[in-house]
Design a protein around this motif. Structure first.
Motif, PDB file in Angstrom:
ATOM      1  N   ALA A   1     132.572  -5.787  69.853  1.00  0.00           N
ATOM      2  CA  ALA A   1     133.203  -6.781  68.986  1.00  0.00           C
ATOM      3  C   ALA A   1     134.705  -6.666  69.142  1.00  0.00           C
ATOM      4  CB  ALA A   1     132.803  -6.561  67.532  1.00  0.00           C
ATOM      5  N   GLU A   2     135.316  -7.758  69.531  1.00  0.00           N
ATOM      6  CA  GLU A   2     136.780  -7.801  69.644  1.00  0.00           C
ATOM      7  C   GLU A   2     137.310  -8.469  68.377  1.00  0.00           C
ATOM      8  OE1 GLU A   2     139.794  -9.021  73.085  1.00  0.00           O
ATOM      9  OE2 GLU A   2     138.674 -10.713  72.267  1.00  0.00           O
ATOM     10  N   VAL A   3     138.270  -7.823  67.739  1.00  0.00           N
ATOM     11  CA  VAL A   3     138.812  -8.370  66.494  1.00  0.00           C
ATOM     12  C   VAL A   3     140.335  -8.402  66.552  1.00  0.00           C
ATOM     13  CG1 VAL A   3     138.772  -6.114  65.320  1.00  0.00           C
ATOM     14  CG2 VAL A   3     138.779  -8.219  63.973  1.00  0.00           C
TER      15      VAL A   3
ATOM     16  N   THR B   1     129.584  -0.984  68.318  1.00  0.00           N
ATOM     17  CA  THR B   1     128.678  -0.728  67.193  1.00  0.00           C
ATOM     18  C   THR B   1     127.235  -0.884  67.653  1.00  0.00           C
ATOM     19  OG1 THR B   1     128.678  -3.027  66.421  1.00  0.00           O
ATOM     20  CG2 THR B   1     130.380  -1.566  65.516  1.00  0.00           C
ATOM     21  N   GLU B   2     126.319  -0.422  66.833  1.00  0.00           N
ATOM     22  CA  GLU B   2     124.897  -0.537  67.164  1.00  0.00           C
ATOM     23  C   GLU B   2     124.333  -1.914  66.849  1.00  0.00           C
ATOM     24  OE1 GLU B   2     123.037   1.698  68.810  1.00  0.00           O
ATOM     25  OE2 GLU B   2     124.886   2.858  69.017  1.00  0.00           O
ATOM     26  N   THR B   3     124.865  -2.570  65.817  1.00  0.00           N
ATOM     27  CA  THR B   3     124.335  -3.868  65.413  1.00  0.00           C
ATOM     28  C   THR B   3     125.478  -4.830  65.095  1.00  0.00           C
ATOM     29  OG1 THR B   3     124.280  -3.342  63.052  1.00  0.00           O
ATOM     30  CG2 THR B   3     122.302  -2.769  64.339  1.00  0.00           C
ATOM     31  N   VAL B   4     125.153  -6.107  65.105  1.00  0.00           N
ATOM     32  CA  VAL B   4     126.125  -7.121  64.710  1.00  0.00           C
ATOM     33  C   VAL B   4     126.503  -6.926  63.243  1.00  0.00           C
ATOM     34  CG1 VAL B   4     126.466  -9.600  64.356  1.00  0.00           C
ATOM     35  CG2 VAL B   4     125.332  -8.789  66.415  1.00  0.00           C
ATOM     36  N   GLU B   5     125.525  -6.588  62.422  1.00  0.00           N
ATOM     37  CA  GLU B   5     125.783  -6.382  60.991  1.00  0.00           C
ATOM     38  C   GLU B   5     126.779  -5.245  60.766  1.00  0.00           C
ATOM     39  OE1 GLU B   5     122.042  -8.487  61.625  1.00  0.00           O
ATOM     40  OE2 GLU B   5     122.677  -6.527  62.371  1.00  0.00           O
ATOM     41  N   GLU B   6     126.635  -4.164  61.526  1.00  0.00           N
ATOM     42  CA  GLU B   6     127.586  -3.052  61.412  1.00  0.00           C
ATOM     43  C   GLU B   6     128.984  -3.503  61.819  1.00  0.00           C
ATOM     44  OE1 GLU B   6     128.208   1.529  62.998  1.00  0.00           O
ATOM     45  OE2 GLU B   6     126.952   0.176  64.172  1.00  0.00           O
ATOM     46  N   ALA B   7     129.081  -4.274  62.899  1.00  0.00           N
ATOM     47  CA  ALA B   7     130.385  -4.772  63.340  1.00  0.00           C
ATOM     48  C   ALA B   7     131.038  -5.607  62.248  1.00  0.00           C
ATOM     49  CB  ALA B   7     130.238  -5.599  64.624  1.00  0.00           C
ATOM     50  N   PHE B   8     130.280  -6.545  61.663  1.00  0.00           N
ATOM     51  CA  PHE B   8     130.841  -7.399  60.616  1.00  0.00           C
ATOM     52  C   PHE B   8     131.226  -6.590  59.379  1.00  0.00           C
ATOM     53  CE2 PHE B   8     128.610 -11.161  62.643  1.00  0.00           C
ATOM     54  CZ  PHE B   8     129.777 -11.742  63.084  1.00  0.00           C
ATOM     55  N   ARG B   9     130.423  -5.581  59.029  1.00  0.00           N
ATOM     56  CA  ARG B   9     130.742  -4.746  57.863  1.00  0.00           C
ATOM     57  C   ARG B   9     132.062  -4.008  58.065  1.00  0.00           C
ATOM     58  NH1 ARG B   9     130.046   0.387  57.272  1.00  0.00           N
ATOM     59  NH2 ARG B   9     128.537   0.566  58.968  1.00  0.00           N
ATOM     60  N   ILE B  10     132.250  -3.448  59.246  1.00  0.00           N
ATOM     61  CA  ILE B  10     133.468  -2.687  59.529  1.00  0.00           C
ATOM     62  C   ILE B  10     134.678  -3.620  59.634  1.00  0.00           C
ATOM     63  CG2 ILE B  10     134.599  -1.255  61.282  1.00  0.00           C
ATOM     64  CD1 ILE B  10     131.751  -0.014  61.741  1.00  0.00           C
ATOM     65  N   ILE B  11     134.504  -4.752  60.290  1.00  0.00           N
ATOM     66  CA  ILE B  11     135.593  -5.724  60.403  1.00  0.00           C
ATOM     67  C   ILE B  11     136.007  -6.226  59.024  1.00  0.00           C
ATOM     68  CG2 ILE B  11     136.137  -8.063  61.204  1.00  0.00           C
ATOM     69  CD1 ILE B  11     134.401  -7.323  63.738  1.00  0.00           C
ATOM     70  N   ALA B  12     135.036  -6.519  58.174  1.00  0.00           N
ATOM     71  CA  ALA B  12     135.339  -6.980  56.809  1.00  0.00           C
ATOM     72  C   ALA B  12     136.014  -5.881  56.001  1.00  0.00           C
ATOM     73  CB  ALA B  12     134.063  -7.450  56.108  1.00  0.00           C
ATOM     74  N   GLY B  13     135.585  -4.636  56.172  1.00  0.00           N
ATOM     75  CA  GLY B  13     136.198  -3.531  55.450  1.00  0.00           C
ATOM     76  C   GLY B  13     137.662  -3.354  55.801  1.00  0.00           C
ATOM     77  N   ALA B  14     137.987  -3.442  57.083  1.00  0.00           N
ATOM     78  CA  ALA B  14     139.382  -3.321  57.502  1.00  0.00           C
ATOM     79  C   ALA B  14     140.197  -4.500  56.978  1.00  0.00           C
ATOM     80  CB  ALA B  14     139.472  -3.225  59.020  1.00  0.00           C
TER      81      ALA B  14
ATOM     82  N   ILE C   1     132.116 -11.558  69.869  1.00  0.00           N
ATOM     83  CA  ILE C   1     130.986 -10.625  69.960  1.00  0.00           C
ATOM     84  C   ILE C   1     130.360 -10.702  71.348  1.00  0.00           C
ATOM     85  CG2 ILE C   1     128.676 -10.075  69.063  1.00  0.00           C
ATOM     86  CD1 ILE C   1     130.788  -9.550  66.971  1.00  0.00           C
ATOM     87  N   ASP C   2     130.104  -9.544  71.945  1.00  0.00           N
ATOM     88  CA  ASP C   2     129.353  -9.441  73.199  1.00  0.00           C
ATOM     89  C   ASP C   2     128.104  -8.626  72.886  1.00  0.00           C
ATOM     90  OD1 ASP C   2     128.324  -9.038  75.727  1.00  0.00           O
ATOM     91  OD2 ASP C   2     130.125  -8.088  76.542  1.00  0.00           O
ATOM     92  N   HIS C   3     126.959  -9.301  72.847  1.00  0.00           N
ATOM     93  CA  HIS C   3     125.682  -8.651  72.514  1.00  0.00           C
ATOM     94  C   HIS C   3     124.801  -8.718  73.754  1.00  0.00           C
ATOM     95  CE1 HIS C   3     122.183  -8.317  69.398  1.00  0.00           C
ATOM     96  NE2 HIS C   3     122.046  -7.492  70.406  1.00  0.00           N
ATOM     97  N   ARG C   4     124.755  -7.629  74.479  1.00  0.00           N
ATOM     98  CA  ARG C   4     123.994  -7.585  75.726  1.00  0.00           C
ATOM     99  C   ARG C   4     122.875  -6.576  75.586  1.00  0.00           C
ATOM    100  NH1 ARG C   4     126.352  -7.291  81.889  1.00  0.00           N
ATOM    101  NH2 ARG C   4     124.301  -7.508  82.860  1.00  0.00           N
ATOM    102  N   VAL C   5     121.666  -6.952  76.002  1.00  0.00           N
ATOM    103  CA  VAL C   5     120.521  -6.051  75.853  1.00  0.00           C
ATOM    104  C   VAL C   5     119.896  -5.645  77.189  1.00  0.00           C
ATOM    105  CG1 VAL C   5     119.979  -6.846  73.521  1.00  0.00           C
ATOM    106  CG2 VAL C   5     118.918  -7.984  75.480  1.00  0.00           C
ATOM    107  N   ASP C   6     120.307  -6.275  78.307  1.00  0.00           N
ATOM    108  CA  ASP C   6     119.690  -5.940  79.589  1.00  0.00           C
ATOM    109  C   ASP C   6     120.327  -4.724  80.267  1.00  0.00           C
ATOM    110  OD1 ASP C   6     122.011  -7.447  80.016  1.00  0.00           O
ATOM    111  OD2 ASP C   6     121.314  -8.141  81.978  1.00  0.00           O
TER     112      ASP C   6
END
Length: 100
Positions: free
Chosen positions: A4-6, A46-59, A77-82
């Motif tokens: 996640a780039e913020v 981060t491990e999940t998108v939700e974690e990224a958003f939580r940390i970004i919102a906290g900052a 957001i870059d969410h790659r699973v392969d």
């Protein structure tokens, strides 16, 4: 893994954003997330998108608590699973390494 780039754009507290960037980076450090600041943004792993958003919102909340009347937050957001999705893997793919 999520990359996640913020970018936080603080409005209403002068031209320099250095102290606010430091405040956000301190929050990322306390959160335990891997983060990579650069001259225009910060990349989080981060491990999940939700974690990224939580940390970004906290900052962002830290910035508001410090007296900034307005914050614009830009997120990519870059969410790659392969494949392993990490800053180090992406840099290695182009022949670079994380700068120490």
């Amino acid at each position: 893994m999520i990359l996640a780039e913020v970018t936080y754009i603080t409005i209403g507290k002068g031209v320099s954003a250095a102290n606010y960037v430091k405040s956000a980076l301190e929050y990322f450090k306390r959160s335990g997330v891997r983060y990579y600041p650069n001259s225009m943004s910060t990349v989080l792993e981060t491990e999940t998108v939700e974690e990224a958003f939580r940390i970004i919102a906290g900052a962002e909340n830290e910035l508001i608590k410090s007296g900034v009347p307005r914050v614009e937050t830009i997120i990519k957001i870059d969410h790659r699973v392969d494949l392993e999705n990490s800053v180090s893997r992406k840099l290695e793919a182009i022949g670079e390494k994380i700068q120490e």
